[in-house]
Motif scaffolding. Structure first.
Motif, PDB file in Angstrom:
ATOM      1  N   GLN A  48       0.902  -1.120  -0.148  1.00 18.32           N
ATOM      2  CA  GLN A  48       0.112  -0.162   0.114  1.00 18.32           C
ATOM      3  C   GLN A  48       0.701   1.381   0.094  1.00 18.32           C
ATOM      4  O   GLN A  48       0.362   2.385   0.266  1.00 18.32           O
ATOM      5  CB  GLN A  48      -1.008   0.183   1.186  1.00 18.32           C
ATOM      6  CG  GLN A  48      -2.027  -1.140   1.380  1.00 18.32           C
ATOM      7  CD  GLN A  48      -3.164  -1.108   0.342  1.00 18.32           C
ATOM      8  OE1 GLN A  48      -3.223  -0.264  -0.282  1.00 18.32           O
ATOM      9  NE2 GLN A  48      -3.797  -2.238   0.121  1.00 18.32           N
ATOM     10  N   SER A  49       2.110   1.147  -0.459  1.00 18.75           N
ATOM     11  CA  SER A  49       2.827   2.410  -0.503  1.00 18.75           C
ATOM     12  C   SER A  49       3.416   2.541  -2.003  1.00 18.75           C
ATOM     13  O   SER A  49       3.622   1.500  -2.658  1.00 18.75           O
ATOM     14  CB  SER A  49       3.972   2.284   0.592  1.00 18.75           C
ATOM     15  OG  SER A  49       4.801   1.326   0.392  1.00 18.75           O
ATOM     16  N   PRO A  50       3.836   3.840  -2.396  1.00 19.17           N
ATOM     17  CA  PRO A  50       4.446   3.801  -3.681  1.00 19.17           C
ATOM     18  C   PRO A  50       5.447   2.938  -3.632  1.00 19.17           C
ATOM     19  O   PRO A  50       6.277   2.951  -2.915  1.00 19.17           O
ATOM     20  CB  PRO A  50       4.827   5.309  -3.592  1.00 19.17           C
ATOM     21  CG  PRO A  50       4.047   6.059  -2.704  1.00 19.17           C
ATOM     22  CD  PRO A  50       3.800   4.985  -1.583  1.00 19.17           C
ATOM     23  N   GLY A  51       5.865   2.296  -5.065  1.00 16.41           N
ATOM     24  CA  GLY A  51       6.839   1.195  -4.958  1.00 16.41           C
ATOM     25  C   GLY A  51       6.700  -0.191  -4.631  1.00 16.41           C
ATOM     26  O   GLY A  51       7.741  -0.880  -4.232  1.00 16.41           O
ATOM     27  N   GLN A  52       5.467  -0.317  -3.998  1.00 13.66           N
ATOM     28  CA  GLN A  52       5.187  -1.896  -3.589  1.00 13.66           C
ATOM     29  C   GLN A  52       5.488  -2.742  -4.616  1.00 13.66           C
ATOM     30  O   GLN A  52       5.599  -2.316  -5.787  1.00 13.66           O
ATOM     31  CB  GLN A  52       3.613  -1.951  -2.965  1.00 13.66           C
ATOM     32  CG  GLN A  52       2.808  -2.193  -4.329  1.00 13.66           C
ATOM     33  CD  GLN A  52       1.605  -2.409  -3.769  1.00 13.66           C
ATOM     34  OE1 GLN A  52       1.013  -2.635  -2.510  1.00 13.66           O
ATOM     35  NE2 GLN A  52       0.350  -2.634  -4.656  1.00 13.66           N
ATOM     36  N   LYS A  53       5.709  -4.045  -4.128  1.00 14.59           N
ATOM     37  CA  LYS A  53       6.125  -5.104  -5.074  1.00 14.59           C
ATOM     38  C   LYS A  53       5.575  -6.353  -4.865  1.00 14.59           C
ATOM     39  O   LYS A  53       5.848  -6.803  -3.689  1.00 14.59           O
ATOM     40  CB  LYS A  53       7.656  -5.306  -5.109  1.00 14.59           C
ATOM     41  CG  LYS A  53       8.420  -6.164  -5.993  1.00 14.59           C
ATOM     42  CD  LYS A  53       9.677  -5.837  -6.158  1.00 14.59           C
ATOM     43  CE  LYS A  53      10.633  -7.404  -6.068  1.00 14.59           C
ATOM     44  NZ  LYS A  53      11.870  -7.064  -5.857  1.00 14.59           N
ATOM     45  N   VAL A  54       4.747  -6.795  -5.480  1.00 16.42           N
ATOM     46  CA  VAL A  54       4.154  -8.124  -5.487  1.00 16.42           C
ATOM     47  C   VAL A  54       5.173  -9.148  -6.245  1.00 16.42           C
ATOM     48  O   VAL A  54       5.325  -9.184  -7.442  1.00 16.42           O
ATOM     49  CB  VAL A  54       2.609  -8.143  -5.662  1.00 16.42           C
ATOM     50  CG1 VAL A  54       1.945  -9.626  -5.790  1.00 16.42           C
ATOM     51  CG2 VAL A  54       1.846  -7.057  -4.826  1.00 16.42           C
ATOM     52  N   THR A  55       5.230 -10.282  -5.651  1.00 21.16           N
ATOM     53  CA  THR A  55       5.908 -11.455  -6.122  1.00 21.16           C
ATOM     54  C   THR A  55       5.239 -12.841  -6.046  1.00 21.16           C
ATOM     55  O   THR A  55       4.532 -13.007  -4.947  1.00 21.16           O
ATOM     56  CB  THR A  55       7.422 -11.606  -5.387  1.00 21.16           C
ATOM     57  OG1 THR A  55       7.982 -10.256  -5.553  1.00 21.16           O
ATOM     58  CG2 THR A  55       8.185 -12.738  -6.073  1.00 21.16           C
ATOM     59  N   LEU A  56       5.201 -13.548  -7.145  1.00 17.70           N
ATOM     60  CA  LEU A  56       4.614 -14.783  -7.014  1.00 17.70           C
ATOM     61  C   LEU A  56       5.397 -15.790  -7.475  1.00 17.70           C
ATOM     62  O   LEU A  56       6.194 -15.644  -8.547  1.00 17.70           O
ATOM     63  CB  LEU A  56       3.410 -14.833  -7.942  1.00 17.70           C
ATOM     64  CG  LEU A  56       2.651 -16.030  -8.046  1.00 17.70           C
ATOM     65  CD1 LEU A  56       1.883 -16.658  -6.857  1.00 17.70           C
ATOM     66  CD2 LEU A  56       1.552 -15.959  -9.015  1.00 17.70           C
ATOM     67  N   GLU A  57       5.950 -16.957  -6.648  1.00 18.77           N
ATOM     68  CA  GLU A  57       6.635 -17.752  -6.999  1.00 18.77           C
ATOM     69  C   GLU A  57       6.104 -19.029  -7.181  1.00 18.77           C
ATOM     70  O   GLU A  57       5.039 -19.227  -6.433  1.00 18.77           O
ATOM     71  CB  GLU A  57       7.772 -18.003  -5.865  1.00 18.77           C
ATOM     72  CG  GLU A  57       8.758 -16.974  -5.614  1.00 18.77           C
ATOM     73  CD  GLU A  57       9.617 -16.903  -4.676  1.00 18.77           C
ATOM     74  OE1 GLU A  57      10.636 -17.460  -4.548  1.00 18.77           O
ATOM     75  OE2 GLU A  57       9.257 -16.602  -3.597  1.00 18.77           O
ATOM     76  N   CYS A  58       6.390 -19.841  -8.079  1.00 20.09           N
ATOM     77  CA  CYS A  58       5.648 -21.008  -8.540  1.00 20.09           C
ATOM     78  C   CYS A  58       6.877 -22.281  -8.472  1.00 20.09           C
ATOM     79  O   CYS A  58       7.731 -22.101  -9.407  1.00 20.09           O
ATOM     80  CB  CYS A  58       4.793 -21.080  -9.537  1.00 20.09           C
ATOM     81  SG  CYS A  58       3.941 -22.510 -10.257  1.00 20.09           S
ATOM     82  N   TRP A  59       6.539 -23.468  -7.993  1.00 23.40           N
ATOM     83  CA  TRP A  59       7.530 -24.680  -7.916  1.00 23.40           C
ATOM     84  C   TRP A  59       6.690 -25.836  -8.570  1.00 23.40           C
ATOM     85  O   TRP A  59       5.474 -26.013  -7.965  1.00 23.40           O
ATOM     86  CB  TRP A  59       7.874 -24.895  -6.827  1.00 23.40           C
ATOM     87  CG  TRP A  59       9.082 -23.952  -6.146  1.00 23.40           C
ATOM     88  CD1 TRP A  59      10.201 -24.024  -6.369  1.00 23.40           C
ATOM     89  CD2 TRP A  59       8.575 -22.654  -5.425  1.00 23.40           C
ATOM     90  NE1 TRP A  59      10.736 -22.854  -5.607  1.00 23.40           N
ATOM     91  CE2 TRP A  59       9.933 -22.347  -4.935  1.00 23.40           C
ATOM     92  CE3 TRP A  59       7.417 -22.453  -4.891  1.00 23.40           C
ATOM     93  CZ2 TRP A  59       9.752 -21.005  -4.055  1.00 23.40           C
ATOM     94  CZ3 TRP A  59       7.537 -21.187  -3.725  1.00 23.40           C
ATOM     95  CH2 TRP A  59       8.575 -20.491  -3.560  1.00 23.40           C
ATOM     96  N   THR A  60       6.658 -26.224  -9.714  1.00 17.79           N
ATOM     97  CA  THR A  60       6.006 -27.291 -10.276  1.00 17.79           C
ATOM     98  C   THR A  60       7.055 -28.203 -10.731  1.00 17.79           C
ATOM     99  O   THR A  60       8.257 -28.123 -11.029  1.00 17.79           O
ATOM    100  CB  THR A  60       5.267 -27.114 -11.561  1.00 17.79           C
ATOM    101  OG1 THR A  60       6.273 -26.200 -12.341  1.00 17.79           O
ATOM    102  CG2 THR A  60       4.279 -25.895 -11.098  1.00 17.79           C
ATOM    103  N   PRO A  61       6.701 -29.658 -10.636  1.00 13.99           N
ATOM    104  CA  PRO A  61       7.632 -30.907 -11.165  1.00 13.99           C
ATOM    105  C   PRO A  61       7.976 -30.827 -12.423  1.00 13.99           C
ATOM    106  O   PRO A  61       6.958 -30.541 -13.453  1.00 13.99           O
ATOM    107  CB  PRO A  61       6.823 -32.242 -10.716  1.00 13.99           C
ATOM    108  CG  PRO A  61       5.388 -31.791 -10.405  1.00 13.99           C
ATOM    109  CD  PRO A  61       5.553 -30.308 -10.248  1.00 13.99           C
TER     110      PRO A  61
END
Length: 111
Positions: free
Chosen positions: A57-70
């Motif tokens: 909720q602040s300027p410059g926020q960074k959302v990261t999504l990581e995915c591990w699959t076989p």
């Protein structure tokens, strides 16, 4: 086409990391529903998703999504959208594209 006995779903595989609460998890799971079709070809026991946000909720926020699959390298998607909802949708859509691309490379279409 091979069948997976325990297909992965967002509900089974999603963890919320830094910046998100367990209360956010239900909302994120709903938004990530379209990923279920892409994840279904992977076994739930060997598939993980983790979403986190830095400087929420602040300027410059960074959302990261990581995915591990076989059978695939770890996939990391990042969004710096200022709006949290837009950032969550951005990482979701990027992961969906990357999973589709990886599946196409792994299982080329038959003519």
């Amino acid at each position: 086409m091979s069948s997976v006995s325990n297909p992965a779903t967002v509900e089974q595989c999603l963890r919320v990391g830094a910046g998100f609460t367990q209360g956010d998890r239900n909302w994120i799971t709903e938004q990530f529903g379209p990923l279920d079709a892409r994840l279904a070809s992977f076994n739930a026991d060997a598939t993980e998703l983790e979403i986190s946000v830095k400087d929420r909720q602040s300027p410059g926020q960074k959302v990261t999504l990581e995915c591990w699959t076989p059978g695939l390298d770890k996939i990391v998607t990042v969004s710096t959208e200022d709006d949290l909802h837009a950032a969550v949708m951005d990482v979701r859509d990027d992961l969906r594209r990357r999973l589709t691309d990886a599946k196409t490379r792994r299982d080329p279409r038959k003519s």
